[in-house]
Design a protein around this motif. Structure first.
Motif, PDB file in Angstrom:
ATOM      1  N   SER A   1      61.903  53.772  21.928  1.00 31.83           N
ATOM      2  CA  SER A   1      61.311  54.690  21.766  1.00 31.83           C
ATOM      3  C   SER A   1      61.273  55.703  22.900  1.00 31.83           C
ATOM      4  CB  SER A   1      59.737  54.698  21.222  1.00 31.83           C
ATOM      5  OG  SER A   1      59.015  53.985  22.410  1.00 31.83           O
TER       6      SER A   1
ATOM      7  N   LEU B   1      60.024  57.802  25.698  1.00 31.39           N
ATOM      8  CA  LEU B   1      58.768  58.245  26.519  1.00 31.39           C
ATOM      9  C   LEU B   1      58.838  59.666  26.802  1.00 31.39           C
ATOM     10  CD1 LEU B   1      58.272  54.682  28.378  1.00 31.39           C
ATOM     11  CD2 LEU B   1      57.772  55.509  25.996  1.00 31.39           C
ATOM     12  N   TRP B   2      59.965  59.993  27.653  1.00 31.87           N
ATOM     13  CA  TRP B   2      59.954  61.728  27.932  1.00 31.87           C
ATOM     14  C   TRP B   2      61.418  61.928  27.847  1.00 31.87           C
ATOM     15  CZ3 TRP B   2      62.774  61.614  32.304  1.00 31.87           C
ATOM     16  CH2 TRP B   2      62.394  60.885  33.329  1.00 31.87           C
TER      17      TRP B   2
ATOM     18  N   ASP C   1      61.346  49.640  31.893  1.00 31.64           N
ATOM     19  CA  ASP C   1      61.831  51.317  31.803  1.00 31.64           C
ATOM     20  C   ASP C   1      63.209  51.163  31.661  1.00 31.64           C
ATOM     21  OD1 ASP C   1      59.185  52.487  31.768  1.00 31.64           O
ATOM     22  OD2 ASP C   1      59.250  52.650  33.980  1.00 31.64           O
TER      23      ASP C   1
ATOM     24  N   ALA D   1      61.481  53.077  26.178  1.00 33.94           N
ATOM     25  CA  ALA D   1      60.682  51.858  26.395  1.00 33.94           C
ATOM     26  C   ALA D   1      61.803  50.630  25.895  1.00 33.94           C
ATOM     27  CB  ALA D   1      59.729  51.779  25.182  1.00 33.94           C
TER      28      ALA D   1
ATOM     29  N   ARG E   1      66.527  60.515  30.124  1.00 37.76           N
ATOM     30  CA  ARG E   1      65.402  60.206  29.050  1.00 37.76           C
ATOM     31  C   ARG E   1      64.953  58.963  29.749  1.00 37.76           C
ATOM     32  NH1 ARG E   1      68.095  61.320  23.049  1.00 37.76           N
ATOM     33  NH2 ARG E   1      67.683  63.677  23.019  1.00 37.76           N
ATOM     34  N   ARG E   2      63.652  58.448  29.367  1.00 41.06           N
ATOM     35  CA  ARG E   2      63.150  57.264  29.656  1.00 41.06           C
ATOM     36  C   ARG E   2      62.632  56.663  28.350  1.00 41.06           C
ATOM     37  NH1 ARG E   2      57.041  56.132  31.687  1.00 41.06           N
ATOM     38  NH2 ARG E   2      56.917  53.836  31.646  1.00 41.06           N
TER      39      ARG E   2
ATOM     40  N   SER F   1      56.132  60.930  33.879  1.00 41.18           N
ATOM     41  CA  SER F   1      56.227  61.979  32.759  1.00 41.18           C
ATOM     42  C   SER F   1      57.510  62.678  32.885  1.00 41.18           C
ATOM     43  CB  SER F   1      55.308  62.966  33.587  1.00 41.18           C
ATOM     44  OG  SER F   1      55.771  63.447  34.571  1.00 41.18           O
TER      45      SER F   1
END
Length: 939
Positions: free
Chosen positions: A428, A430-431, A403, A423, A420-421, A471
């Motif tokens: 990309s 992730l959330w 992460d 990858a 923001r998280r 999330s």
């Protein structure tokens, strides 16, 4: 610890960080884009607005690190938008063109850059030149450059192509720094320049279309020059004079009346003359008064041959203003309207019956277009100015396994901060979580299932938020102080995460309900994971400080398993010494509290599994590194490092190694005119007995070679952030460093600085993390002018190629007379194991002139694409191993020197993915002997 390191690194980067151009290599890059209001607005903002003939307007404003320019239509929509980095360039003026284009001038470190955007907002051309003021007229743009004790220098370039026309000095005319609009160009291409004589008198000069001096006259004022209907007007704050352009003879002159804020307005052909409380219209033919009127405001513009007056109340914050329309024929008041905002000249004519005023929207501080009827001053409507691409700033990130969490602060209030998280393997998203905007530098902590943020709210109260790591959902938000409190600290609270997802947070504040306003407390709390409730609260310090306004800094906070270490790393404004203490995570009770070495705000701290290290200034000549036991607080050893020859020091990094040794990165400098700087990387023996080695950056004249950060890699190496620059131009790069040998293995170029504000560029910051076969690097990517946005980007860098790019710049031949053509040549040699693509060579000429016979070729060079700008040559090329490229050309030798130093500079920039061993080879320069400027040069 994380926030303290980030604060010191960001402070260092304000002084030394280099921005530049970079191309993506292996791995991935993810840019952060947002959209938001075209401009934010508050009572101190100064928007520059220039109305156009078709009812639109150019609106320019400084916004954070950028100059933002928008072409706004009369209905509030955006025709086009551009953003130019302003960290090195200061916007001077923007001018609308009749065909919908715009001319923008920015002043830079040693010269200016001027650009023309076409009607669609595309960059048509840009040109480097000397100048701090410019005027547009006929088929040319004239720029004026003034330097201390040197005659004024005027440069003319083509209005539609940016090509050089001529450059002239005006003997006996000097700039004073007080001129606001000191030059003008008439319809024939003649240029009029105002300034001061050697005795301080005001002067006005005329240059013909070829740049030759026609006349030089003494005038009553020199702040503003304007050409209108065959007459030349010069004005100051209390004088207006009109001259015959043919011979410079005075036609008429009046005192106690002049121009307002650098602009002279006209009704038909007649000038408007402004005094402190009076406005008058003067006959262009004789200067006779047509009418006069007492006013309580300023001239905002002349629309439809009527005069618009605006007044701002003298109050703070600024409140309502007054807008008046005066008949241009006799000065009679047509109407007046109270405006619910300050005016400050943000007005233009939108159509035959509407005027527009840029001001705050009714509910936010973003700019909106208020349109008023010219007939009666009534409000027609309010149009929101359309959103434009915007970006984030002051980004922070934290890394945990697969992460990567990135937090950015939006520079406008309509959009909140976002987390923001990403990858790490693909980049990309992730959330994304849109959060309430809080302090600029939040504390970040990761637990197995949570992302914790420690911040300050708008009232400087400590706030902790918990986000679900999977999330991004906000689970809870908790204010951790009770009752009436106040904090004047410079940082948000410290925070660490525990294995069970609880949080430990430290925060200092003033207890407004205590016995005195000076009663200060320092607390440590544990917040549970379920709802952020306080599991326990421990007071770790209490004191009374005699100064209300003096800020203090949070103590360093480290997680040790399920426990916590605190150490007050503060200076003279700190509370009584807290010492080093360890507290149990279960209840906050102290395990030990010991007296520790006195620390300062320059202190760096680091913690290992069994020890805590600190380095600070002991006295004027010595730095001291100490090691304390993390289990008992006992002093284990201390090591002193002399710094007697360097009066100032900044401790950039302190890293314990696995074998017990300690790495320390120091920045040493002289705060003098010479500005000497160096960095030392120390490896201190694990028992404190001495140095294993010192790696020092090289000092080569005025070339600055600095390390900015050191990061440990998992393979026994380290990554160094490195900067190499000279005369405000330089290269940012990473280096692989052998920890055993104490030597650099190779360098990876990332970016350039100080070359051109309109070039494609990316600025990479100080955060870089080894990940897999690459390196994660964060930064701010700029693509100026299109797409016009500021981005927070992360680049996953993998090194694929090895080699070196080396420059050769030939010295100029001797014995060249003014008027001769001067040959020059710049060579590039590439040695490596694979081909490189899109390398960049930039040559800066020491003169403002045209080039001729320019060619770019060589062996092993597959392509060489040239871009020739005024005074600058850019070559992009591909090269195979062993390639040799040569860039050759000629320029005319000129008379009349105007620069303090004349140097031909060249820099070659490796594409991302090339590992170099000696980046010093990428810089070369040679002095230019003799004078290089002349009057009447035609290129």
């Amino acid at each position: 610890m994380h926030t303290m390191k980030a604060r010191l690194q960001q402070w260092a980067l304000l002084l030394f960080a280099l921005a530049g151009a970079a191309s993506a290599g292996a791995g991935w890059q993810h840019d952060w884009n947002e959209t938001g209001p075209a401009f934010s607005l508050d009572v101190v903002d100064r928007l520059e607005i220039a109305g156009t003939a078709n009812g639109s307007a150019l609106i320019g404003s400084l916004d954070g690190y950028e100059y933002r320019l928008s072409h706004v239509r009369g209905d509030g929509s955006i025709a086009w938008h551009a953003a130019v980095p302003s960290s090195e360039w200061i916007p001077s003026r923007v001018s609308p063109e009749p065909d919908g284009a715009a001319v923008l001038l920015l002043t830079g470190p040693s010269y200016s850059s001027i650009a023309r955007f076409d009607a669609s907002g595309a960059l048509q051309w840009s040109s480097a030149l000397q100048g701090t003021h410019f005027a547009v007229g006929a088929d040319r743009i004239a720029a004026l450059s003034v330097a201390s004790l040197r005659p004024a220098l005027v440069t003319a370039i083509d209005r539609y192509s940016g090509q050089w026309r001529w450059q002239s000095t005006i003997p006996g005319l000097y700039g004073s720094g007080f001129e606001e609009s000191p030059l003008a160009v008439d319809s024939d291409g003649s240029t009029y320049v105002s300034g001061r004589g050697s005795s301080g008198e005001s002067l006005l000069a005329k240059l013909d279309p070829q740049g030759a001096l026609r006349w030089l006259r003494r005038v009553a004022a020199s702040q503003v020059v304007s050409v209108r209907d065959g007459r030349v007007y010069v004005a100051g704050s209390s004088a207006l004079q009109v001259l015959n352009p043919a011979d410079g003879q005075t036609l008429w002159h009046i005192d106690e009346c002049g121009a307002y804020q650098g602009e002279l307005s006209f009704v038909a052909a007649d000038p408007l003359c402004v005094s402190a409380t009076t406005l008058s219209r003067r006959s262009a033919a004789s200067g006779a008064e047509v009418w006069h009127r007492d006013i309580a405001g300023n001239v905002l513009g002349v629309f439809g041959d009527d005069v618009y007056i605006g007044s701002d109340p003298v109050s703070f914050p600024a409140a309502d203003g007054m807008l008046q329309r005066l008949a241009g024929s006799d000065g009679a008041l047509q109407w007046q309207q109270t405006m619910p905002f300050p005016l400050r000249g943000r007005i233009w004519q939108v159509s035959d019956d509407l005027i527009g005023i840029a001001c705050a929207t009714p509910t936010t501080d973003a700019v909106a277009l208020h349109r008023y009827r010219m007939q009666d001053g009534g409000l027609s409507d309010i149009r929101s100015v359309a959103d434009v691409p915007r970006g984030v700033r002051d980004a922070g990130e934290t890394y945990g396994g697969a992460d990567l969490f990135v937090l950015g602060q939006a520079p406008w209030k309509a959009l909140p901060a976002r987390v923001r998280r990403l990858a790490t393997d693909s980049g990309s998203v992730l959330w994304e979580n849109a959060t309430t905007q809080r302090s600029t530098f939040p504390g970040l902590a990761l637990t197995p299932n949570r992302l914790l943020l420690a911040e300050m709210d708008e009232l400087s109260n400590a706030v902790v938020r918990s986000l679900d790591r999977a999330s991004g959902a906000l689970r809870w938000e908790r204010r951790i102080t009770e009752g009436r409190t106040y904090s004047s600290r410079s940082k948000p609270p410290r925070i660490v995460g525990l294995g069970g997802d609880d949080a430990l947070v430290s925060f200092g504040y003033v207890d407004l309900e205590g016995p005195s306003f000076l009663h200060r407390l320092q607390e440590l709390q544990r917040l549970d994971d379920a709802a952020g409730d306080v599991v326990w609260r421990q007071q770790v310090n209490e004191w009374v400080y005699p100064s209300v306004s003096t800020p203090w800094t949070e103590p360093a906070l480290f997680g040790i398993g399920e426990d916590v270490l605190l150490w007050a790393a503060v200076g003279a404004s700190a509370p009584p010494v807290m010492g080093l203490q360890r507290r149990f995570g279960s209840d906050g009770a102290p395990d030990f509290v010991v007296a520790a070495a006195p620390l300062s705000e320059m202190t760096r701290l680091s913690v290992a599994a069994d020890a805590v290290f600190a380095m600070t200034r002991l006295d004027g000549d010595t730095l001291r590194l100490v090691k304390y036991s993390a289990s008992s607080g006992a002093l284990l050893w201390q090591f002193d490092y002399p710094r007697a020859s360097w009066p100032e020091v900044l401790i950039l990094d302190l890293l314990p190694l696995a074998d017990g040794d300690v790495l320390v990165l120091l920045h040493l400098y002289h705060p003098t005119a010479t500005g000497a700087r160096a960095t030392h990387l120390l490896r201190v023996n694990g028992d404190g007995s001495g140095l294993r080695y010192v790696y020092r950056t090289r000092m080569q004249g005025k070339t600055r070679d600095l390390m900015t950060r050191v990061v440990l890699a998992p393979n026994g190496e380290a990554l160094l952030g490195r900067q190499l620059y000279y005369d405000r131009r330089g290269i940012d790069f990473l280096q692989r460093f052998d920890l055993e040998q104490g030597s650099v293995i190779g360098s990876q170029a990332l970016g350039l600085r100080g070359v051109d504000p309109f070039a494609q560029r990316s600025a990479w910051g100080s955060t870089f993390i080894p990940h897999g076969d690459g390196v994660l690097i964060s930064g701010t990517a700029l693509r100026s002018p299109l797409p016009p946005t500021r981005r927070t980007a992360l680049l996953d860098l993998g090194v694929e190629q090895r080699g070196d790019l080396a420059l050769q710049v030939r010295a100029f031949p001797v014995g060249i007379a003014p008027g001769d053509s001067v040959p020059f040549a710049v060579g590039v040699r590439y040695t490596g194991d694979t081909a490189v693509t899109d390398a960049t060579l930039i040559v800066e000429l020491p003169w403002q002139s045209g080039e001729s016979g320019l060619s770019c070729s060589g062996t092993g060079v597959d392509r060489c694409e040239l871009q020739v700008r005024h005074g600058q040559i850019v070559a992009r090329f591909d090269a195979t191993p062993g390639a040799q490229l040569e860039l050759v050309g000629t320029v005319r030798m000129l008379a009349v020197p105007t620069l303090d130093k004349s140097v031909l500079r060249a820099v070659v920039h490796a594409p991302t993915g090339l590992l170099e061993s000696d980046v010093h080879n990428n810089f070369r320069s040679v002095p230019v002997e003799g004078p290089i400027f002349a009057d009447g040069f035609d290129g």
